[in-house]
Design an enzyme around this catalytic site. Structure first.
Site, short mmCIF file in Angstrom:
data_model
loop_
_atom_site.label_atom_id
_atom_site.label_comp_id
_atom_site.label_asym_id
_atom_site.label_seq_id
_atom_site.Cartn_x
_atom_site.Cartn_y
_atom_site.Cartn_z
N PRO A 2 1.72 -5.79 8.78
CA PRO A 2 2.74 -5.97 10.04
C PRO A 2 1.99 -6.28 11.00
O PRO A 2 0.83 -6.30 11.37
CB PRO A 2 2.76 -4.44 10.30
CG PRO A 2 2.19 -3.38 9.35
CD PRO A 2 1.23 -4.41 8.41
N GLU A 3 2.75 -7.34 11.56
CA GLU A 3 2.42 -8.27 12.77
C GLU A 3 3.05 -7.49 14.02
O GLU A 3 3.54 -6.53 14.00
CB GLU A 3 2.95 -9.68 12.54
CG GLU A 3 2.58 -10.24 11.22
CD GLU A 3 3.06 -11.67 11.02
OE1 GLU A 3 3.10 -12.38 11.93
OE2 GLU A 3 3.23 -12.02 10.00
N HIS A 105 -1.53 8.21 -1.49
CA HIS A 105 -2.18 7.29 -0.56
C HIS A 105 -1.94 7.90 0.99
O HIS A 105 -2.13 7.26 2.18
CB HIS A 105 -1.70 5.98 -0.52
CG HIS A 105 -2.17 5.46 -1.85
ND1 HIS A 105 -3.61 5.21 -2.39
CD2 HIS A 105 -1.47 4.61 -2.74
CE1 HIS A 105 -3.34 4.65 -3.48
NE2 HIS A 105 -2.33 4.25 -3.91
N ARG A 124 -3.51 0.17 0.36
CA ARG A 124 -4.65 -0.94 0.18
C ARG A 124 -5.76 -0.46 0.86
O ARG A 124 -6.81 -1.04 0.91
CB ARG A 124 -3.92 -2.35 0.80
CG ARG A 124 -3.01 -3.06 -0.48
CD ARG A 124 -2.76 -4.24 0.13
NE ARG A 124 -4.00 -5.39 -0.23
CZ ARG A 124 -3.67 -6.60 0.05
NH1 ARG A 124 -2.60 -6.98 0.52
NH2 ARG A 124 -4.44 -7.48 -0.25
N ARG A 167 -10.70 -27.98 20.07
CA ARG A 167 -10.97 -27.29 18.87
C ARG A 167 -10.62 -28.07 17.68
O ARG A 167 -9.53 -28.60 17.76
CB ARG A 167 -10.04 -25.81 18.93
CG ARG A 167 -10.36 -24.75 19.93
CD ARG A 167 -11.70 -23.93 19.24
NE ARG A 167 -13.00 -24.59 19.76
CZ ARG A 167 -13.31 -24.62 21.06
NH1 ARG A 167 -12.79 -23.79 21.79
NH2 ARG A 167 -14.59 -25.30 20.96
#
Length: 288
Positions: A2-3, A105, A124, A167
DNA sequence: CTTGGGTCCTGTGCGC
DNA sequence: TGCGCACAGGACCCAA
């Protein structure tokens, strides 16, 4: 993972269930997630009331009346499932298969005073949790080096121009770096770079201040639209576990390899390349 | 300091 | 139906 938009959607889903309510009992089913959980973790949660649920980047921040904050990162596969009377009522869940085998899980269980159970499930196990003094939350190692919130005024073209100056890293990698801006991940970086017409491969330092200004605008726009859509859900739901984001239906480049570029006058197709081990999707014709 | 690569972990989907 | 491999929304750690 998720972002930011997905974490924000989870936050909004947890508020009506948890905010202002007491954790009657916390159950810890293993000593660690990605890292060891803190000493006496379940004991320190049990009996506290969740006063407020906030967010910083991709982290959820649950302020407790004990003076500590429960910090949560969902990693790639972490999710909260809300059970009422043993039945999934609502899932802050961006994955499939909520039904049968998920309890394997279920790492952390929070029993809430009104009978709901909030279950943190993470196959995970890239997720993380910690407890930290609320008053010193900014000092926590998860948060201390983090860049500005992209939807705040601190994230603007002057800031981006400065942090990108000289950068050499590819633009894609620079935007994924949480120290430069918080909350972006693979999906929204790809989408924002498409909207900005900027190539993911050019160096961050090569952007003009005009480019940076445009990039700030499209990042905010894509995040706002994704939040409004309830985030992105990458797989179809089979269970009846609540609302599902639909922003994935509006992806212009992410996971669109080989499709025609959606810009009206562009004859290109969407390419997939690998940058620092992760897929980048973009149109080489209109992203320069 | 910056940058690139390897790594953690499990599940799923695809080609054969 | 089974097997092996590639890949997955993240981010730390270390070497150069």
């Amino acid at each position: 993972m998720p972002e930011l938009p997905e974490v924000e959607t989870v936050r909004r889903g947890l508020i009506p269930v948890m905010e202002g309510r007491r954790i009657v009992k916390a159950i810890q089913n293993r000593p660690d997630l990605r890292w060891p959980l803190p000493e006496n973790f379940a004991e320190r949660l049990t009996g506290t009331t969740i006063e407020r649920i906030g967010r910083r980047g991709k982290y959820l921040l649950l302020d407790l009346d004990s003076g500590e904050t429960l910090i949560v990162h969902l990693g790639m596969s972490g999710r909260f499932l809300i059970y009422t009377d043993g039945i999934i009522r609502k899932g802050a869940d961006f994955h499939q298969s909520v039904g049968s085998q998920s309890s394997k899980h279920d790492h952390i269980i929070l029993e809430i005073e009104d009978g709901n159970r909030a279950v943190f499930n993470d196959a995970r196990r890239f997720g993380a949790m910690d407890l930290w003094q609320t008053a010193l939350i900014g000092d926590h190692k998860f948060l201390s080096g983090m860049g500005p919130e992209p939807l705040s005024n601190h994230f603007n073209s002057e800031y981006l121009t400065k942090t990108f100056a000289n950068r050499k890293v590819p633009l894609k990698a620079a935007l994924l770096d949480q120290r430069r801006v918080a909350g972006l991940g693979n999906i929204y970086v790809c989408e924002a770079l498409f909207d900005a017409g900027l190539s993911p491969t050019r160096s961050a330092g090569s952007l003009s201040s005009r480019d940076c200004s445009r990039l700030v605008d499209v990042i905010r726009d894509v995040l706002r639209r994704a939040i409004d859509a309830g985030g992105s859900s990458l797989r179809d739901f089979h269970g009846a576990s609540g609302e599902l984001g639909y922003f994935q239906h509006t992806f212009k480049v992410y996971d669109q390899e080989g499709k025609k570029c959606s810009k009206s006058k562009c004859s290109g197709t969407i390419d997939r390349i690998v940058q620092s081990g992760r897929s980048t999707y973009f149109c080489a014709i209109c992203q320069r």
